[in-house]
Design an enzyme around this catalytic site. Structure first.
Site, PDB file in Angstrom:
ATOM      1  N   LEU A  74     -61.786  18.959  20.611  1.00  0.00           N
ATOM      2  CA  LEU A  74     -62.553  20.474  20.841  1.00  0.00           C
ATOM      3  C   LEU A  74     -61.544  21.421  20.304  1.00  0.00           C
ATOM      4  O   LEU A  74     -60.266  21.207  20.091  1.00  0.00           O
ATOM      5  CB  LEU A  74     -62.839  20.804  22.136  1.00  0.00           C
ATOM      6  CG  LEU A  74     -63.863  19.819  22.816  1.00  0.00           C
ATOM      7  CD1 LEU A  74     -64.024  19.953  24.224  1.00  0.00           C
ATOM      8  CD2 LEU A  74     -65.156  19.878  22.078  1.00  0.00           C
ATOM      9  N   PRO A  75     -62.047  22.626  19.962  1.00  0.00           N
ATOM     10  CA  PRO A  75     -61.312  23.499  19.023  1.00  0.00           C
ATOM     11  C   PRO A  75     -60.089  23.819  19.756  1.00  0.00           C
ATOM     12  O   PRO A  75     -58.872  23.989  19.105  1.00  0.00           O
ATOM     13  CB  PRO A  75     -62.117  24.726  18.979  1.00  0.00           C
ATOM     14  CG  PRO A  75     -63.278  24.090  18.866  1.00  0.00           C
ATOM     15  CD  PRO A  75     -63.443  23.041  19.953  1.00  0.00           C
ATOM     16  N   LYS A 177     -47.300  18.785  19.202  1.00  0.00           N
ATOM     17  CA  LYS A 177     -48.150  18.870  18.260  1.00  0.00           C
ATOM     18  C   LYS A 177     -48.245  20.449  17.666  1.00  0.00           C
ATOM     19  O   LYS A 177     -48.130  20.526  16.475  1.00  0.00           O
ATOM     20  CB  LYS A 177     -49.637  18.667  18.912  1.00  0.00           C
ATOM     21  CG  LYS A 177     -50.846  19.133  17.994  1.00  0.00           C
ATOM     22  CD  LYS A 177     -50.634  18.455  16.603  1.00  0.00           C
ATOM     23  CE  LYS A 177     -51.959  18.931  15.663  1.00  0.00           C
ATOM     24  NZ  LYS A 177     -51.976  18.556  14.223  1.00  0.00           N
ATOM     25  N   LYS A 246     -54.105  29.220  15.504  1.00  0.00           N
ATOM     26  CA  LYS A 246     -54.167  29.025  16.782  1.00  0.00           C
ATOM     27  C   LYS A 246     -52.944  27.898  17.304  1.00  0.00           C
ATOM     28  O   LYS A 246     -52.361  28.382  18.102  1.00  0.00           O
ATOM     29  CB  LYS A 246     -55.462  28.148  17.124  1.00  0.00           C
ATOM     30  CG  LYS A 246     -55.436  27.636  18.681  1.00  0.00           C
ATOM     31  CD  LYS A 246     -56.449  26.355  18.966  1.00  0.00           C
ATOM     32  CE  LYS A 246     -55.838  25.157  17.905  1.00  0.00           C
ATOM     33  NZ  LYS A 246     -56.486  23.829  18.064  1.00  0.00           N
TER      34      LYS A 246
END
Ligand code: NAD
Length: 296
Positions: A74-75, A177, A246
């Site tokens: 998911l985003p 990440k 993000k």
């Protein structure tokens, strides 16, 4: 299967989020022999997955019914939490929830601790390598969480990735990440600027990229993004600028949350946020080239 057994085919796996990454990663699981059921709130994403032979349900609850593992792609972490909150009471005992999205590590820790306290196994296992490596099942995967849960998820992860790193406790995969993408984004922006400066001075862009790739300025973007996407203005990598912005913001916030001074991360996060504001959420991340070049 016992609650501590590794999850091998033909176990049932739910994939929540059938976007650019979710679809090819689900296809890799099908290819490995798992029974995969997908779900996405966006009907078009579900349809695209079904058109390629996948199975999708109209609700998340139906998708996770009887699943040995639930994968979220998911985003961001806030959306992951909302999605998990909606299904956590429906999971069968022993289910492993694997958040493979690029979520913020602090939120992951809290979510994971809550799930584990409620008897659900949870690991974070975000990926790197983009859509291309999602398609051929050769992603790099960074797994955070307790070793026993990662052991159980390992056959599932191996169906999608080539290198699996155990990064440490809950949230550490997500931290690794975000930090990776901060370095990647800084390298891409630096390479784009170098090509623009060189161009103004009379050096052909392709020639400068060849110089970088044979020299110490080489990075993943100089090798795989400049000639392929940025210079020909081909904005089709399948990784949006909004998601990259993000990730850098996540890395920078992490630095602030744990009291590490990171002036370059502050700058890179601000730069990519500005690009996102100007180019909009649907832009591809390689459009940072267009954004930076327009400033010269
Ligand atoms: P995407 O925007 O293509 O797909 C996300 C999907 O999630 C969309 O189809 C959306 O409809 C769906 N969705 C949103 N809310 C939902 C909900 N509550 N329940 C079910 N579905 C919902 O994004 P993507 O490129 O597939 O990326 C997914 C994650 O993987 C992100 O966290 C991203 O940062 C990360 N990632 C992406 C890439 C890449 O190259 N695209 C590479 C590595 C990591």
């Amino acid at each position: 299967m016992t609650q501590s057994a590794a999850i091998h085919p033909p176990a049932r796996i739910a994939v929540i989020g059938l976007g650019n990454m979710g679809r090819p990663m689900a296809a890799c699981l099908v290819h490995a022999g798992y029974q995969v059921v997908g779900f996405d709130t966006f009907a078009e994403a579900r349809n695209k997955y079904v058109e390629t032979g996948g199975t999708a349900t109209a609700t998340a609850v139906d998708a996770v019914h009887g699943a040995a593992a639930v994968i979220t792609l998911l985003p961001d972490g806030k959306i992951v939490r909302a999605a998990i909150d909606g299904i956590k009471d429906r999971l069968k005992p022993g289910t492993v929830v694997i958040d493979m999205s690029s979520s913020a590590p602090m939120g992951t820790r809290t979510l994971g601790e809550e799930l584990i306290a409620a008897g659900v196994a949870f690991i974070d296992a975000p990926v790197s390598g983009g859509v291309k490596r999602a398609i051929d099942g050769s992603l790099a995967i960074m797994a955070g969480g307790d070793g026993a849960s990662i052991d159980r998820a390992e056959p599932v992860l191996k169906a999608m990735g080539k290198s699996i790193f155990r990064t440490g406790p809950l949230g550490s995969g997500h931290a690794a990440k975000a930090l990776n993408n901060y370095v990647s984004a800084a390298g891409l922006a630096a390479a784009v600027e170098a090509v623009a400066i060189g161009g103004r001075f009379g050096i052909e862009p392709e020639v400068l990229v060849d110089v970088l790739n044979a020299s110490t300025g080489r990075n993943n973007s100089t090798e795989n993004k400049l000639k392929q996407f940025v210079i020909p203005e081909k904005y089709t990598t399948g990784f949006s600028l909004a998601l990259m912005a993000k990730d850098i913001r996540t890395a920078d916030e992490l630095a602030h949350q744990i009291g590490v001074s990171a002036p370059l991360a502050d700058e890179v996060a601000a730069l990519w946020d500005a690009a996102m504001q100007e180019l909009g959420p649907t832009a591809d991340h390689v459009e940072i080239g267009r954004f930076l070049t327009a400033k010269h």
